[in-house]
Write a protein that holds these residues in place. Structure first.
Motif, PDB file in Angstrom:
ATOM      1  N   UNK A  79     -38.543  18.528   8.555  1.00 48.89           N
ATOM      2  CA  UNK A  79     -37.137  18.921   8.604  1.00 48.89           C
ATOM      3  C   UNK A  79     -36.444  18.026   9.624  1.00 48.89           C
ATOM      4  N   UNK A  80     -35.768  17.021   9.123  1.00 45.93           N
ATOM      5  CA  UNK A  80     -35.175  16.048  10.032  1.00 45.93           C
ATOM      6  C   UNK A  80     -34.110  16.655  10.928  1.00 45.93           C
ATOM      7  N   UNK A  81     -33.384  17.659  10.446  1.00 45.84           N
ATOM      8  CA  UNK A  81     -32.351  18.285  11.266  1.00 45.84           C
ATOM      9  C   UNK A  81     -32.962  18.981  12.474  1.00 45.84           C
ATOM     10  N   UNK A  82     -34.045  19.721  12.225  1.00 41.63           N
ATOM     11  CA  UNK A  82     -34.715  20.380  13.349  1.00 41.63           C
ATOM     12  C   UNK A  82     -35.326  19.359  14.302  1.00 41.63           C
ATOM     13  N   UNK A  83     -35.918  18.350  13.738  1.00 42.24           N
ATOM     14  CA  UNK A  83     -36.514  17.324  14.604  1.00 42.24           C
ATOM     15  C   UNK A  83     -35.463  16.656  15.473  1.00 42.24           C
ATOM     16  N   UNK A  84     -34.319  16.314  14.883  1.00 44.32           N
ATOM     17  CA  UNK A  84     -33.245  15.697  15.671  1.00 44.32           C
ATOM     18  C   UNK A  84     -32.696  16.657  16.715  1.00 44.32           C
ATOM     19  N   UNK A  85     -32.564  17.946  16.338  1.00 45.02           N
ATOM     20  CA  UNK A  85     -32.035  18.931  17.291  1.00 45.02           C
ATOM     21  C   UNK A  85     -32.975  19.114  18.480  1.00 45.02           C
ATOM     22  N   UNK A  86     -34.261  19.276  18.179  1.00 41.46           N
ATOM     23  CA  UNK A  86     -35.226  19.437  19.272  1.00 41.46           C
ATOM     24  C   UNK A  86     -35.373  18.158  20.095  1.00 41.46           C
ATOM     25  N   UNK A  87     -35.215  17.021  19.461  1.00 37.40           N
ATOM     26  CA  UNK A  87     -35.249  15.776  20.225  1.00 37.40           C
ATOM     27  C   UNK A  87     -34.087  15.673  21.197  1.00 37.40           C
ATOM     28  N   UNK A  88     -32.887  16.058  20.731  1.00 31.72           N
ATOM     29  CA  UNK A  88     -31.733  16.040  21.631  1.00 31.72           C
ATOM     30  C   UNK A  88     -31.878  17.065  22.754  1.00 31.72           C
ATOM     31  N   UNK A  89     -32.399  18.245  22.420  1.00 32.14           N
ATOM     32  CA  UNK A  89     -32.613  19.250  23.463  1.00 32.14           C
ATOM     33  C   UNK A  89     -33.634  18.772  24.495  1.00 32.14           C
ATOM     34  N   UNK A  90     -34.688  18.152  23.991  1.00 32.27           N
ATOM     35  CA  UNK A  90     -35.728  17.657  24.905  1.00 32.27           C
ATOM     36  C   UNK A  90     -35.165  16.576  25.832  1.00 32.27           C
ATOM     37  N   UNK A  91     -34.432  15.628  25.267  1.00 30.44           N
ATOM     38  CA  UNK A  91     -33.852  14.565  26.097  1.00 30.44           C
ATOM     39  C   UNK A  91     -32.768  15.101  27.030  1.00 30.44           C
ATOM     40  N   UNK A  92     -31.983  16.072  26.568  1.00 37.00           N
ATOM     41  CA  UNK A  92     -30.970  16.664  27.438  1.00 37.00           C
ATOM     42  C   UNK A  92     -31.581  17.398  28.610  1.00 37.00           C
ATOM     43  N   UNK A  93     -32.644  18.161  28.340  1.00 34.25           N
ATOM     44  CA  UNK A  93     -33.326  18.855  29.430  1.00 34.25           C
ATOM     45  C   UNK A  93     -33.939  17.867  30.416  1.00 34.25           C
ATOM     46  N   UNK A  94     -34.520  16.790  29.888  1.00 33.65           N
ATOM     47  CA  UNK A  94     -35.101  15.773  30.762  1.00 33.65           C
ATOM     48  C   UNK A  94     -34.020  15.106  31.618  1.00 33.65           C
ATOM     49  N   UNK A  95     -32.846  14.800  31.024  1.00 34.88           N
ATOM     50  CA  UNK A  95     -31.762  14.207  31.797  1.00 34.88           C
ATOM     51  C   UNK A  95     -31.222  15.143  32.853  1.00 34.88           C
ATOM     52  N   UNK A  96     -31.049  16.425  32.502  1.00 37.17           N
ATOM     53  CA  UNK A  96     -30.567  17.398  33.494  1.00 37.17           C
ATOM     54  C   UNK A  96     -31.561  17.569  34.631  1.00 37.17           C
ATOM     55  N   UNK A  97     -32.848  17.544  34.303  1.00 33.22           N
ATOM     56  CA  UNK A  97     -33.877  17.672  35.339  1.00 33.22           C
ATOM     57  C   UNK A  97     -33.783  16.536  36.343  1.00 33.22           C
ATOM     58  N   UNK A  98     -33.723  15.303  35.849  1.00 32.75           N
ATOM     59  CA  UNK A  98     -33.717  14.173  36.774  1.00 32.75           C
ATOM     60  C   UNK A  98     -32.370  14.004  37.472  1.00 32.75           C
ATOM     61  N   UNK A  99     -31.305  14.506  36.885  1.00 33.80           N
ATOM     62  CA  UNK A  99     -30.028  14.544  37.607  1.00 33.80           C
ATOM     63  C   UNK A  99     -30.119  15.493  38.797  1.00 33.80           C
ATOM     64  N   UNK A 100     -30.711  16.661  38.586  1.00 33.88           N
ATOM     65  CA  UNK A 100     -30.890  17.588  39.707  1.00 33.88           C
ATOM     66  C   UNK A 100     -31.896  17.046  40.714  1.00 33.88           C
TER      67      UNK A 100
END
Length: 583
Positions: A79-100
């Protein structure tokens, strides 16, 4: 009949073997062969094993990692939509973590501190007490030079204000025969009126260096302040003639200043006092007892009876009558003009002490020093380091007043250059006063003290005496300690909290990411090396290799490959005339 059957079976076996392309013996040998070892590349698990591609590496990581959300990138791959959504969530969480993380490290590298207050209770050494008469006397060894200075002062005041001193003021200028040190009064430094462009008249004096250059004016809007400062300048030059140890106990000058002294009910000794000469207050006495305070209260402190007689004093140097007192740490230079307080004659002053200690961490958390060596300047005073001692590292006439002017106008970087002490004590004082001695008790108290003479009234004697009681109000004392907001354990704890918030994992999960990074780097290097070898092999294989290669003894031309069986038996159709026997 059994033999043909056996022979028939044997024939069948030989026929099957012949059909397969070999003899019966070779077939039996083939069936009895042990399992052949695999090629080296296909052997079992090795010590270091890399994935064949980045897709395989990423799939293995997402499937086996303990980081939350990573497996969603694999299980929802259809399911490409789910894969893209979880990929964006994963990268967003990683970016927020390293920003903090960046915000956290920015705060850590500022090295912020908080002040922690704690209360302790134990015996304390009694602090030093410095006492000065606000009417300084005339040292006998330089009295002749002070007489010349007083006469010069009268001339300056007469020329400016047309004022003549009354004859009764001539007593302090009486001659005192005796050897006097050589000294020449600098009469070029005179009081004068200074006009400003705005029309405001000021009074001051001009100071120049030893060569007569670099002159500047020390001007005041108040004539009283100008006269006192001008007199203090010349008075300091006269004091330079005094030896460093011209007074060595509180009995100097016939005990004129200290009548009596008791600490914790015991009489003070001369060795408990140190003397020094202050440029404004004259002779000063510092009580440096070695006793530890056992209990709080007035009876367990120090009690002093002092005299503030104004005879033989310097009226142009001090216009006040009383006693200057300062309570400070042991081995610290007292600066009474900045931190001392005054005691009025004819009173009993009771001073209660509460002590606070300040402990600073030092570099990199605060700018402080633990000793004189870390101050970076040469100190004038043989005492422990204080900020005021460091600020007064330049002295001497013209140089002193220029530095003093620059210090007052904040032109000197003393606050940044001179660090604060990393450990210091401060004293909170509470004082109360009462009339002493009372009108009815003055006669017998002064008689007991042995200071009541004929023709002297109790009122005149009361105006020249004072009593001081200094004690600890309580033995509890506060310490104010600098505590880092982020120590190394606290920093790691904050990082772990952020990591758990965004990914719900632990330190081992961080190691999994590190392993992924190392595997990706190794795989990149390996694929790059293979591509480089392939490119080099393509360039070196431009010439045909077949014309130069010679087959070895066990090798055959490629066109014979179809005619040879792997076991060495010629291939071809089965012949009925062929012999099936081994012989």
């Amino acid at each position: 009949m059994e033999a043909p059957a056996q022979g028939g079976s044997s024939f069948k076996a030989r026929a099957v073997a012949q059909a397969s392309g070999g003899s019966p013996k070779s077939h039996e040998a083939q069936l009895a062969l042990p399992p052949q070892p695999k090629d080296e590349e296909g052997q079992g698990e090795r010590l270091v094993e890399l994935h064949a591609s980045f897709r395989e590496l990423f799939t293995f990581f997402c499937t086996n990692a303990t980081i939350h959300g990573a497996i969603r990138l694999v299980c929802s791959s259809r399911n490409r939509l789910k894969t893209a959504s979880w990929g964006l969530l994963f990268l967003g969480a990683l970016g927020a973590l390293y920003w903090q993380f960046g915000v956290l490290f920015e705060q850590y590298w500022r090295y912020p501190v908080i002040m922690t207050v704690s209360v302790h209770s134990e015996r304390k050494l009694f602090p030093s007490v410095t006492l000065c008469n606000m009417n300084p006397h005339r040292p006998s060894s330089v009295r002749h030079h002070l007489q010349a200075l007083d006469q010069f002062a009268q001339e300056n005041i007469r020329s400016l204000y047309k004022f003549n001193f009354s004859p009764d003021r001539d007593a302090p200028f009486a001659d005192d025969p005796g050897p006097q040190p050589a000294f020449c009064l600098d009469r070029s430094v005179r009081l004068q009126r200074l006009s400003r462009p705005g029309g405001q008249s000021r009074v001051g004096f001009r100071l120049c260096n030893s060569t007569g250059g670099d002159c500047f004016y020390r001007a005041f809007s108040s004539g009283v302040a100008a006269t006192r400062e001008w007199y203090r300048f010349h008075y300091g030059s006269v004091l330079g003639l005094l030896p460093a140890t011209h007074e060595d106990s509180h009995r100097s000058h016939g005990g004129h200043f200290v009548f009596s002294c008791q600490f914790d009910g015991q009489d003070c000794q001369a060795r408990h006092f140190q003397t020094f000469h202050h440029p404004t207050y004259g002779s000063c006495y510092t009580f440096n007892g070695v006793w530890a305070t056992q209990r709080p209260g007035i009876p367990h402190g120090i009690s002093l009876v002092l005299r503030t007689e104004q005879q033989d004093h310097l009226p142009l140097l001090s216009s006040e009558a009383g006693i200057k007192v300062m309570i400070h740490e042991r081995d610290h230079t007292p600066f009474l003009e900045h931190q001392g307080f005054s005691i009025r004659p004819g009173t009993e002053t009771t001073i209660g002490i509460r002590e606070d200690e300040v402990h600073r961490l030092g570099s990199p958390y605060s700018h402080c020093t633990h000793s004189v060596d870390g101050a970076g300047v040469q100190l004038l005073y043989n005492a422990s380091y204080t900020l005021q001692v460091a600020w007064r590292h330049g002295v001497g006439g013209h140089c002193f007043y220029r530095l003093y002017r620059d210090l007052g106008t904040h032109r000197l970087p003393c606050a940044s250059r001179c660090p604060r002490p990393c450990r210091e004590s401060s004293y909170k004082l509470s004082a109360g006063t009462s009339r002493w001695p009372s009108s009815k008790s003055a006669d017998w108290i002064l008689a007991v003290l042995g200071k009541r003479g004929q023709g002297s009234s109790s009122q005149s004697l009361r105006s020249n005496m004072a009593k001081v009681n200094i004690f600890y109000q309580e033995l509890n004392y506060r310490t104010v300690d600098e505590t880092p907001i982020y120590s190394v354990p606290q920093l790691l704890s904050a990082m772990g909290s952020l990591w758990s918030l965004w990914f719900g994992s632990s330190v081992l999960s961080v190691l999994e990411l590190l392993e992924l990074l190392l595997d990706a780097v190794a795989l990149t290097l390996l694929l790059g090396w293979r591509r480089l070898r392939r490119a080099q092999g393509g360039r070196s294989g431009a010439a045909p290799l077949a014309s130069h290669a010679k087959p070895e003894a066990h090798q055959l031309p490629t066109d014979c490959g179809n005619d040879i069986h792997p076991l060495g038996v010629p291939a071809g159709p089965i012949s009925p005339d062929a012999s099936w026997s081994s012989g």
